[in-house]
Motif scaffolding. Structure first.
Motif, PDB file in Angstrom:
ATOM      1  N   LYS A   7       0.794  -1.073  -0.033  1.00  0.00           N
ATOM      2  CA  LYS A   7       0.000  -0.034   0.084  1.00  0.00           C
ATOM      3  C   LYS A   7       0.771   1.155   0.056  1.00  0.00           C
ATOM      4  O   LYS A   7       1.531   1.559   0.982  1.00  0.00           O
ATOM      5  N   ILE A   8       0.646   1.982  -1.133  1.00  0.00           N
ATOM      6  CA  ILE A   8       1.601   3.299  -1.188  1.00  0.00           C
ATOM      7  C   ILE A   8       0.787   4.410  -1.597  1.00  0.00           C
ATOM      8  O   ILE A   8      -0.605   4.092  -2.342  1.00  0.00           O
ATOM      9  N   ALA A   9       1.157   5.542  -1.086  1.00  0.00           N
ATOM     10  CA  ALA A   9       0.179   6.835  -1.382  1.00  0.00           C
ATOM     11  C   ALA A   9       1.147   7.964  -1.687  1.00  0.00           C
ATOM     12  O   ALA A   9       2.404   8.043  -0.959  1.00  0.00           O
ATOM     13  N   THR A  10       0.749   8.851  -2.516  1.00  0.00           N
ATOM     14  CA  THR A  10       1.643   9.890  -2.862  1.00  0.00           C
ATOM     15  C   THR A  10       0.631  11.109  -3.243  1.00  0.00           C
ATOM     16  O   THR A  10      -0.326  11.185  -3.472  1.00  0.00           O
ATOM     17  N   THR A  11       1.537  12.282  -2.950  1.00  0.00           N
ATOM     18  CA  THR A  11       0.793  13.486  -3.193  1.00  0.00           C
ATOM     19  C   THR A  11       1.476  14.346  -4.281  1.00  0.00           C
ATOM     20  O   THR A  11       2.669  14.117  -4.460  1.00  0.00           O
ATOM     21  N   THR A  12       0.881  15.182  -4.913  1.00  0.00           N
ATOM     22  CA  THR A  12       1.327  16.265  -5.840  1.00  0.00           C
ATOM     23  C   THR A  12       0.957  17.482  -5.593  1.00  0.00           C
ATOM     24  O   THR A  12      -0.038  17.767  -5.152  1.00  0.00           O
ATOM     25  N   PHE A  13       1.826  18.580  -5.927  1.00  0.00           N
ATOM     26  CA  PHE A  13       1.607  19.827  -5.816  1.00  0.00           C
ATOM     27  C   PHE A  13       1.219  20.672  -7.102  1.00  0.00           C
ATOM     28  O   PHE A  13       1.893  20.737  -8.012  1.00  0.00           O
ATOM     29  N   SER A  14      -0.139  21.017  -6.872  1.00  0.00           N
ATOM     30  CA  SER A  14      -0.633  21.741  -8.104  1.00  0.00           C
ATOM     31  C   SER A  14      -0.419  20.880  -9.384  1.00  0.00           C
ATOM     32  O   SER A  14       0.192  19.638  -9.274  1.00  0.00           O
ATOM     33  N   SER A  15      -0.545  21.122 -10.574  1.00  0.00           N
ATOM     34  CA  SER A  15      -0.202  20.564 -11.868  1.00  0.00           C
ATOM     35  C   SER A  15      -0.238  19.003 -11.857  1.00  0.00           C
ATOM     36  O   SER A  15       1.049  18.789 -11.865  1.00  0.00           O
ATOM     37  N   PRO A  16      -1.016  18.332 -11.259  1.00  0.00           N
ATOM     38  CA  PRO A  16      -2.465  18.301 -11.225  1.00  0.00           C
ATOM     39  C   PRO A  16      -2.794  18.587  -9.893  1.00  0.00           C
ATOM     40  O   PRO A  16      -3.974  19.127  -9.722  1.00  0.00           O
ATOM     41  N   GLY A  17      -2.130  18.403  -8.627  1.00  0.00           N
ATOM     42  CA  GLY A  17      -2.413  18.676  -7.296  1.00  0.00           C
ATOM     43  C   GLY A  17      -3.480  17.740  -6.836  1.00  0.00           C
ATOM     44  O   GLY A  17      -4.418  17.951  -6.373  1.00  0.00           O
ATOM     45  N   ARG A  18      -3.106  16.511  -6.993  1.00  0.00           N
ATOM     46  CA  ARG A  18      -4.017  15.378  -6.441  1.00  0.00           C
ATOM     47  C   ARG A  18      -3.174  14.631  -5.668  1.00  0.00           C
ATOM     48  O   ARG A  18      -1.904  14.300  -5.610  1.00  0.00           O
ATOM     49  N   MET A  19      -4.023  13.650  -4.844  1.00  0.00           N
ATOM     50  CA  MET A  19      -3.336  12.408  -4.335  1.00  0.00           C
ATOM     51  C   MET A  19      -3.741  11.171  -5.250  1.00  0.00           C
ATOM     52  O   MET A  19      -4.433  11.247  -6.004  1.00  0.00           O
ATOM     53  N   TYR A  20      -2.608  10.156  -5.020  1.00  0.00           N
ATOM     54  CA  TYR A  20      -2.645   8.819  -5.649  1.00  0.00           C
ATOM     55  C   TYR A  20      -2.311   7.750  -4.645  1.00  0.00           C
ATOM     56  O   TYR A  20      -1.616   7.953  -3.869  1.00  0.00           O
ATOM     57  N   TYR A  21      -3.068   6.554  -4.836  1.00  0.00           N
ATOM     58  CA  TYR A  21      -2.782   5.497  -3.990  1.00  0.00           C
ATOM     59  C   TYR A  21      -2.870   4.244  -4.970  1.00  0.00           C
ATOM     60  O   TYR A  21      -3.409   4.028  -5.634  1.00  0.00           O
ATOM     61  N   THR A  22      -2.152   3.215  -4.277  1.00  0.00           N
ATOM     62  CA  THR A  22      -2.076   1.810  -4.766  1.00  0.00           C
ATOM     63  C   THR A  22      -2.323   0.695  -3.599  1.00  0.00           C
ATOM     64  O   THR A  22      -1.618   1.152  -2.571  1.00  0.00           O
ATOM     65  N   THR A  23      -2.895  -0.243  -3.686  1.00  0.00           N
ATOM     66  CA  THR A  23      -3.124  -1.453  -2.796  1.00  0.00           C
ATOM     67  C   THR A  23      -2.590  -2.714  -3.113  1.00  0.00           C
ATOM     68  O   THR A  23      -2.764  -3.551  -2.417  1.00  0.00           O
TER      69      THR A  23
ATOM     70  N   GLY B  50       0.579  -2.775  -4.692  1.00  0.00           N
ATOM     71  CA  GLY B  50       2.255  -2.623  -5.118  1.00  0.00           C
ATOM     72  C   GLY B  50       2.600  -1.851  -6.176  1.00  0.00           C
ATOM     73  O   GLY B  50       3.746  -1.928  -6.622  1.00  0.00           O
ATOM     74  N   GLY B  51       1.708  -1.104  -6.663  1.00  0.00           N
ATOM     75  CA  GLY B  51       1.744  -0.229  -7.729  1.00  0.00           C
ATOM     76  C   GLY B  51       1.328  -0.785  -9.151  1.00  0.00           C
ATOM     77  O   GLY B  51       1.524  -0.247 -10.135  1.00  0.00           O
ATOM     78  N   ALA B  52       0.702  -1.753  -9.055  1.00  0.00           N
ATOM     79  CA  ALA B  52       0.089  -2.479 -10.299  1.00  0.00           C
ATOM     80  C   ALA B  52      -1.135  -1.481 -10.891  1.00  0.00           C
ATOM     81  O   ALA B  52      -1.096  -1.493 -12.266  1.00  0.00           O
ATOM     82  N   THR B  53      -1.668  -0.933 -10.067  1.00  0.00           N
ATOM     83  CA  THR B  53      -2.817   0.084 -10.466  1.00  0.00           C
ATOM     84  C   THR B  53      -2.731   1.313  -9.415  1.00  0.00           C
ATOM     85  O   THR B  53      -2.589   1.053  -8.225  1.00  0.00           O
ATOM     86  N   TRP B  54      -2.881   2.452  -9.907  1.00  0.00           N
ATOM     87  CA  TRP B  54      -2.919   3.564  -8.976  1.00  0.00           C
ATOM     88  C   TRP B  54      -4.360   4.364  -9.233  1.00  0.00           C
ATOM     89  O   TRP B  54      -4.965   4.229 -10.437  1.00  0.00           O
ATOM     90  N   ASN B  55      -4.613   5.066  -8.440  1.00  0.00           N
ATOM     91  CA  ASN B  55      -5.929   5.720  -8.388  1.00  0.00           C
ATOM     92  C   ASN B  55      -5.908   6.877  -7.599  1.00  0.00           C
ATOM     93  O   ASN B  55      -5.405   7.042  -6.734  1.00  0.00           O
ATOM     94  N   ALA B  56      -6.976   7.891  -7.830  1.00  0.00           N
ATOM     95  CA  ALA B  56      -7.019   9.171  -7.238  1.00  0.00           C
ATOM     96  C   ALA B  56      -8.215   8.871  -6.119  1.00  0.00           C
ATOM     97  O   ALA B  56      -9.341   8.358  -6.279  1.00  0.00           O
TER      98      ALA B  56
END
Length: 333
Positions: free
Chosen positions: A173-189, A191-197
Motif C-alpha cells: 500500500k503506497i500513497a503519494t501527493t502532488t503539488f498543483s499541476s495536477p495537485g492530486r493524491m494517488y494510492y495503490t493497494t 504494490g503499484g500495479a494500479t493507481w487511483n485518485a
C-alpha cells in the motif's frame, strides 16, 4: 551558599541535563538510560523527511538539504537508507557508510532529476521515489533494492510535482501527493500495479505531506493551499478522504505530517507563520504544541515521528526542535 541557593543550582543542573540530546549525555547512568530508550524507539519510512529508512533504531536527529529547503529526518542506525542530493538518488545498505547512486530507471530516467520525495517499506525491499517537475515529474518504484526502478504510469499523470510518499510496512500500500499541476493524491493497494485518485479530496490543490499507519490502512495528508488548506484523513488505504477540522484553523497551509505505526499519534506542521499540531486520538482532534517554548508562528519545514510516537522532531527555517515525551515538552537543538 545557602540551602535554597544549592537547591536552585541542583534544579538548574537537572534542567540542563534534560535539555541535552541522546548521545551527548555523560555518565554510565545516562548512557544506560539512552540505550534503553533507543531499544524502545523505532521509526518507519516517512517521505516528508527527504530521506527514507528501513525499520531500525532512532539514534539522533539530523537535517538534510533538498532544493535549498532543509528537510528533517530521524537518523537511524543499522538501516537501509534512501536519500537524494544534487539531482541524484542514493541508496545505502550499511548505515550510511557508503552510498550508491541509482541509475537503472525503466523505461528511462526522468529528464529533470529534481528528486523530491522518497519512502521505503519496513524491510527496505520496496523503494519509492518521485521527482518534482510540472512537465517531466515521474514516480518510480523498485522492488529489488534499487537494482531496477520502474516508472509508474497506471492512472497517473504523464508529469507531476511529486511532494511526498508513504509506504506500508509490507510495501503493497503506497500513497503519494502532488503539488498543483495536477495537485492530486494517488494510492495503490497492490504494490503499484494500479493507481487511483481518492474520492472526497480536492483534485487541484497543493498537497505537501502524507503519512500512514504501518499497515497502510489509515492515512493523514496535508494541503498547503492558502485558500482551502486542510488536514485530510482516510481509513480505507486512500480510497476516500475526509477533511479534519477539530481544533484546527481553516484554511491553513500544512507543510508536513507524520504518524505513529498504530496511527493513534499524529503530527502536522504549518508552513507559513504557524505552529505544530498534535493528535493522540487518531486525528479526532488536534491541539497546538507549545511546551518548552516551541514557536507557534514560524515557517515549519518538516516533521518526523518515531514508530511509537514518543519521539518527535520538527525543523524550522534555521533550527530543530525535539520532544522525547510525545510532544509534551520540547528542546531546541
Amino acid at each position: 551558599m545557602s540551602e535554597r541557593a544549592r537547591a536552585r543550582e541542583r534544579a538548574s543542573e537537572r534542567a540542563r541535563e534534560s535539555a541535552r540530546v541522546p548521545g551527548e549525555r555523560g555518565g554510565g547512568g545516562e548512557e544506560r538510560r539512552r540505550n534503553e530508550a533507543s531499544k524502545k524507539t523505532q521509526q518507519r519510512s516517512h517521505s516528508s523527511a527527504g530521506a527514507a529508512f528501513s525499520n531500525e533504531k532512532v539514534e539522533q536527529v539530523s537535517t538534510s538539504g533538498a532544493h535549498s529547503l532543509p528537510r528533517l529526518f530521524l537518523q537511524l542506525k543499522k538501516t537501509k537508507s534512501l536519500s537524494f542530493a544534487s539531482g541524484k538518488l542514493y541508496l545505502s545498505q550499511d548505515s550510511g557508510a557508503t552510498w550508491a547512486p541509482q541509475a537503472n530507471f525503466q523505461p528511462s530516467a526522468p529528464s529533470t532529476l529534481n528528486w523530491n520525495a522518497v519512502a521505503m517499506s519496513a524491510s527496505g525491499s520496496v523503494l519509492a521515489a518521485g521527482t518534482d517537475d510540472a512537465t517531466t515529474g515521474k514516480l518510480f518504484l523498485s522492488r529489488d533494492l534499487g537494482a531496477t526502478w520502474v516508472e509508474q504510469t497506471s492512472n497517473l499523470p504523464a508529469a507531476a510535482r511529486f511532494t511526498s510518499i508513504t509506504v506500508s510496512d509490507d510495501g503493497n500500500k503506497i500513497a503519494t501527493t502532488t503539488f498543483s499541476s495536477p495537485g492530486r493524491m494517488y494510492y495503490t493497494t497492490d504494490g503499484g500495479a494500479t493507481w487511483n485518485a481518492p474520492a472526497g479530496a480536492p483534485s487541484t490543490s497543493k498537497w505537501q505531506g502524507i503519512a500512514s499507519s504501518a499497515d497502510g490502512a489509515k492515512l493523514l495528508a496535508g494541503d498547503e493551499d492558502s485558500v482551502g488548506g486542510n488536514l485530510w484523513l482516510s481509513g480505507d488505504s486512500g480510497v476516500a478522504f475526509a477533511a479534519q477540522a477539530a481544533g484546527l484553523a481553516v484554511p491553513t497551509q500544512w507543510r508536513a505530517v507524520a504518524a505513529s505505526s498504530d496511527f493513534t499519534k499524529l503530527a502536522a506542521a504549518v508552513g507559513t507563520s504557524g505552529g505544530v499540531y498534535l493528535s493522540s486520538t487518531s486525528g479526532a482532534a488536534f491541539s497546538l504544541a507549545t511546551g518548552g517554548g516551541l514557536p507557534t508562528s514560524i515557517f515549519w519545514r518538516g516533521v518526523a515521528m518515531s514508530t511509537d510516537g514518543s519521539v518527535l522532531a520538527v525543523v524550522g527555517t534555521s533550527n530543530v526542535w525535539v520532544s522525547y515525551d510525545a510532544g509534551a515538552t520540547w528542546f531546541q537543538r
